[in-house]
Design a protein around this motif. Structure first.
Motif, PDB file in Angstrom:
ATOM      1  N   LEU A 174      47.381  -1.689 122.591  1.00  0.00           N
ATOM      2  CA  LEU A 174      46.384  -2.620 123.120  1.00  0.00           C
ATOM      3  C   LEU A 174      45.010  -2.365 122.499  1.00  0.00           C
ATOM      4  O   LEU A 174      44.631  -1.214 122.262  1.00  0.00           O
ATOM      5  CB  LEU A 174      46.279  -2.468 124.647  1.00  0.00           C
ATOM      6  CG  LEU A 174      47.512  -2.854 125.465  1.00  0.00           C
ATOM      7  CD1 LEU A 174      47.299  -2.483 126.925  1.00  0.00           C
ATOM      8  CD2 LEU A 174      47.818  -4.344 125.326  1.00  0.00           C
ATOM      9  N   TYR A 176      40.944  -2.173 122.855  1.00  0.00           N
ATOM     10  CA  TYR A 176      40.000  -1.879 123.936  1.00  0.00           C
ATOM     11  C   TYR A 176      38.591  -2.222 123.437  1.00  0.00           C
ATOM     12  O   TYR A 176      37.873  -1.358 122.932  1.00  0.00           O
ATOM     13  CB  TYR A 176      40.097  -0.411 124.346  1.00  0.00           C
ATOM     14  CG  TYR A 176      41.455  -0.044 124.899  1.00  0.00           C
ATOM     15  CD1 TYR A 176      41.744  -0.169 126.248  1.00  0.00           C
ATOM     16  CD2 TYR A 176      42.469   0.387 124.040  1.00  0.00           C
ATOM     17  CE1 TYR A 176      43.001   0.143 126.746  1.00  0.00           C
ATOM     18  CE2 TYR A 176      43.723   0.703 124.529  1.00  0.00           C
ATOM     19  CZ  TYR A 176      43.988   0.579 125.876  1.00  0.00           C
ATOM     20  OH  TYR A 176      45.232   0.880 126.363  1.00  0.00           O
ATOM     21  N   VAL A 193      44.775   0.124 131.761  1.00  0.00           N
ATOM     22  CA  VAL A 193      45.207  -1.237 131.397  1.00  0.00           C
ATOM     23  C   VAL A 193      44.077  -2.235 131.621  1.00  0.00           C
ATOM     24  O   VAL A 193      43.864  -3.152 130.814  1.00  0.00           O
ATOM     25  CB  VAL A 193      46.454  -1.652 132.216  1.00  0.00           C
ATOM     26  CG1 VAL A 193      46.740  -3.149 132.072  1.00  0.00           C
ATOM     27  CG2 VAL A 193      47.668  -0.855 131.756  1.00  0.00           C
ATOM     28  N   ALA A 196      41.687  -3.059 128.714  1.00  0.00           N
ATOM     29  CA  ALA A 196      42.165  -3.727 127.495  1.00  0.00           C
ATOM     30  C   ALA A 196      41.692  -5.176 127.447  1.00  0.00           C
ATOM     31  O   ALA A 196      41.538  -5.831 128.482  1.00  0.00           O
ATOM     32  CB  ALA A 196      43.684  -3.674 127.444  1.00  0.00           C
ATOM     33  N   ALA A 198      43.320  -7.734 125.942  1.00  0.00           N
ATOM     34  CA  ALA A 198      44.484  -8.459 125.417  1.00  0.00           C
ATOM     35  C   ALA A 198      45.389  -8.796 126.593  1.00  0.00           C
ATOM     36  O   ALA A 198      45.115  -8.432 127.743  1.00  0.00           O
ATOM     37  CB  ALA A 198      45.223  -7.606 124.392  1.00  0.00           C
ATOM     38  N   THR A 200      47.971  -8.228 129.063  1.00  0.00           N
ATOM     39  CA  THR A 200      48.573  -6.999 129.594  1.00  0.00           C
ATOM     40  C   THR A 200      49.684  -7.303 130.601  1.00  0.00           C
ATOM     41  O   THR A 200      50.028  -6.448 131.410  1.00  0.00           O
ATOM     42  CB  THR A 200      47.499  -6.122 130.272  1.00  0.00           C
ATOM     43  OG1 THR A 200      46.876  -6.873 131.335  1.00  0.00           O
ATOM     44  CG2 THR A 200      46.437  -5.687 129.287  1.00  0.00           C
ATOM     45  N   ASN A 203      52.598  -4.823 130.547  1.00  0.00           N
ATOM     46  CA  ASN A 203      52.237  -3.536 131.157  1.00  0.00           C
ATOM     47  C   ASN A 203      52.233  -3.629 132.680  1.00  0.00           C
ATOM     48  O   ASN A 203      52.707  -2.721 133.377  1.00  0.00           O
ATOM     49  CB  ASN A 203      50.848  -3.103 130.686  1.00  0.00           C
ATOM     50  CG  ASN A 203      50.786  -2.859 129.198  1.00  0.00           C
ATOM     51  OD1 ASN A 203      50.845  -3.803 128.412  1.00  0.00           O
ATOM     52  ND2 ASN A 203      50.674  -1.602 128.794  1.00  0.00           N
TER      53      ASN A 203
END
Length: 320
Positions: A174, A176, A193, A196, A198, A200, A203
């Protein structure tokens, strides 16, 4: 303050974070030094209690039984859970040492979550141990042999490692590009998470699956084993036999309550307590790392005569 400059600088964008920053307990920064006192006391008691428990189980032949082997596994898990996180928490409180490298963060997270999964497996194995001891006492020794106990321990370890190995790789892929500040005292999966920038979803789904279908299933099986166990106990003719049978389960029931109460409270507050301050969530999360490791040796020491007598002899011998 250079530390504050680092924290403000960590808000800069970048898809490859080399360093994260742990805030400690947001909103209670001015009280960190005071909060460290009970944290340090509980951590010290956890270390002393679990190390003493392991020593007593190893050196006392009468404790070389399945129940105490599982208890030794639980003590090791408690030691790993607390030592993986609490020293860093105390360094934040005492020295304002908030930096943690990305790789160290991932390692801490791996040990934290994998050993929590191991803990639920060992608690389930202890429930099975009590079920066999009460419902099938004549076959207890032949069912729970040393070989079987070792296989249960290895299976618990393998399951935890296999489930958690993907997490560091999923997080490494991912980007950050937001803040690198983790509003927590340690690296927890969802806290990382959330940083991030993006998609997720995978996740999140993976975390939910592990939490509900692994840890949740363990808790369901523990509950079912005690339902069957309670039926067997109530079928005993004499009340003294019933009380004696229930007494052998008391320590394990206390261990289950100690382990799951902070988790359940944290989960309820997280989902329904929208107006609860963030520091309450984090204090409960820290309580889980400190309270069970501290309490388990006390519970088993008080409830188990062999452990109590051996500890008494151990400290009496040192007093001379």
């Amino acid at each position: 303050m250079p530390q504050q400059d680092n924290l403000s600088g960590s808000n800069s964008t970048g898809s490859d974070p080399s360093v994260f920053f742990l805030t400690g307990i947001p909103g209670l920064e001015s009280l960190h030094l005071w909060i460290s006192t009970p944290f340090c006391s509980m951590f010290t008691m956890a270390l002393l209690g679990n190390c003493t428990l392991l020593y007593v189980i190893k050196t006392e032949p009468s404790l070389h039984k399945p129940m105490f082997y599982f208890l030794a596994m639980l003590a090791v898990i408690d030691l790993v859970l607390s030592t993986t996180t609490v020293p860093k928490i105390l360094s934040i409180f005492w020295f304002n040492s908030r930096e943690i490298s990305f790789n160290t963060c991932l390692v801490q997270m791996f040990f934290l979550h994998s050993f929590f999964i191991m803990q639920t497996a060992v608690l389930l194995a202890m429930a099975f141990d009590r079920y066999v001891a009460i419902c099938n006492p004549l076959r207890y020794v032949t069912i729970l042999t040393n070989s079987v106990i070792a296989k249960i321990g290895l299976a618990a370890l393998a399951r935890a490692v296999l489930l958690m190995v993907p997490l560091p790789f999923l997080l490494k892929r991912l980007p950050y590009c937001r803040s690198h500040i983790i509003s927590h005292c340690y690296c927890e999966h969802m806290a990382v998470v959330n940083l991030a920038c993006a998609n997720t979803r995978f996740n999140n789904i993976y975390g939910i699956i592990v939490a509900f279908f692994i840890v949740g299933l363990d808790l369901i099986f523990i509950f079912l084993s005690y339902v069957k166990l309670l039926r067997a106990v109530l079928s005993l003719a004499l009340k003294d036999e019933q009380l004696k049978a229930l007494g052998t389960c008391g320590s394990h029931l206390c261990a289950i309550l100690v382990a799951y109460t902070p988790v359940v409270l944290s989960s309820i507050i997280h989902r329904f307590g929208r107006h609860v301050a963030p520091h309450v969530h984090i204090l409960l999360a820290n309580l889980y790392l400190l309270f069970p490791p501290m309490m388990n040796p006390i519970v088993y020491g008080v409830k188990t005569k062999q452990i109590r007598d051996r500890v008494r002899l151990l400290f009496r011998g040192k007093s001379f």
